[in-house]
Design an enzyme around this catalytic site. Structure first.
Site, short mmCIF file in Angstrom:
data_model
loop_
_atom_site.label_atom_id
_atom_site.label_comp_id
_atom_site.label_asym_id
_atom_site.label_seq_id
_atom_site.Cartn_x
_atom_site.Cartn_y
_atom_site.Cartn_z
N ASP A 149 13.78 -12.47 -60.95
CA ASP A 149 13.30 -12.30 -59.59
C ASP A 149 14.24 -11.34 -58.87
O ASP A 149 15.38 -11.10 -59.30
CB ASP A 149 13.27 -13.67 -58.90
CG ASP A 149 12.85 -13.57 -57.45
OD1 ASP A 149 11.87 -12.86 -57.16
OD2 ASP A 149 13.54 -14.16 -56.60
N ASP A 162 14.37 -10.70 -54.73
CA ASP A 162 14.87 -11.18 -53.44
C ASP A 162 15.40 -12.60 -53.53
O ASP A 162 14.75 -13.49 -54.10
CB ASP A 162 13.75 -11.11 -52.40
CG ASP A 162 13.40 -9.67 -52.04
OD1 ASP A 162 14.26 -8.98 -51.47
OD2 ASP A 162 12.27 -9.24 -52.35
#
Length: 314
Positions: free
Chosen positions: A143, A145
């Site tokens: 991922d 953010d």
């Protein structure tokens, strides 16, 4: 006239005091010696010696089995150590990680697959990836953010590492980006043993600029998947379906701070605490140490399951 022809047989020669009269062994003695020899050579009474060839042939198998047991024991100890380290963070991280595990454990049955998205923007990009560079190579989905970086718009934070200015909806927006401590070293080390794929729910216009700053030479990220590759769960949640990427699930790991993102394959997920602005954050170091061990497992889900059980128990 006296005859010289002897009339008596000549006397037998006398034997000395130390001489022994030779005699043939009796049949009874021969039979007794034969039985004793047969008993001495009988398999029932003879201590068998292992064949040197058989011993040499069985030695590698025994050594290999002992070595395999040692490796498994070492892996279990390392996973236990990493699980203990994972709960030594700040109280905020412990609460966030605990909440993530509780959300995972609260659902006794896996969530149903989300319906096909009706949003053209979400359906625009396929999640299918080209074949991996080498057969059997494990894939690490990351991922972006709150996992690798934290970004925000105005007002700017007191400290940030760089800015990006994508055009979203026809308007330029400035994002102030803070890199998670150790992110460069983490990415370099991960790319040596994994095929690294970024899987983010962020918009491509924004996320691509951030990834270009994290990997300016293009040597770390093998592929990039943006919001268009996510599945719409129908309630505003975007789900990352690893099965749709074309990668074997027994050789895939996803690292994400949002449990909703990996709701379809929680057994493949290594949760991390969300990152905002902690300069002392060591989450990526712990994840990398775990990945070093997990890479040696035939099925990465076995290592993840053991790791989660230890973290939950602690």
């Amino acid at each position: 006239m006296v005859s010289r022809t002897p009339t008596k047989p000549p006397p037998s020669p006398k034997l000395g005091a130390g001489s022994v009269t030779p005699s043939k062994p009796s049949p009874t003695l021969v039979a007794r010696r034969g039985r004793a020899l047969r008993r001495r050579l009988s398999p029932a009474t003879t201590k068998r010696r292992g064949s040197p060839l058989k011993s040499l042939a069985s030695a590698p198998a025994a050594v290999a089995a002992s070595f395999d047991r040692s490796i498994r024991s070492c892996r279990r100890r390392l996973l236990k150590l990493f699980a203990r380290l994972a709960v030594l963070g700040s109280p905020r991280k412990r609460r966030a990680a605990s909440a993530g595990f509780q959300r995972l454990r609260s659902s006794s049955t896996p969530p149903p697959p989300p319906p096909p998205s009706q949003n053209p923007a979400v359906r625009a990009q396929s999640a299918a990836l080209p074949p991996p560079p080498s057969p059997g190579r494990r894939t690490l989905f990351l991922d972006l953010d709150e996992t690798l970086i934290h970004s925000q718009t105005d007002p700017p934070p007191s400290r940030f590492d760089f800015t990006v200015r994508p055009v979203i909806g026809g308007q330029a927006v400035t994002f102030y980006v803070v890199k998670r401590p150790g992110v460069e070293a983490f990415l370099r080390a991960a790319a040596e043993i994994f095929e690294v794929v970024v899987f983010t729910a962020g918009l491509q216009e924004y996320a691509s600029l951030v990834l270009d700053r994290l990997d300016p030479d293009g040597k770390v990220f093998a592929h990039r998947l943006y919001r268009g590759a996510c599945r719409d769960a129908g309630d505003g949640r975007l789900v990352k379906d690893l099965a749709a990427t074309g990668r074997a699930l027994d050789r895939a790991v996803i690292v994400d701070d949002n449990p909703n993102a990996y709701a379809l394959q929680p057994e493949n997920a290594v949760p991390v605490a969300p990152f905002v602005d902690d300069d002392n954050d060591q989450e990526l170091q712990r994840v990398m140490a775990f990945l070093d061990v997990a890479a040696g497992y035939e099925d990465t889900r076995d290592a993840i399951r053991y790791y989660k059980d230890l973290v939950t128990a602690n």
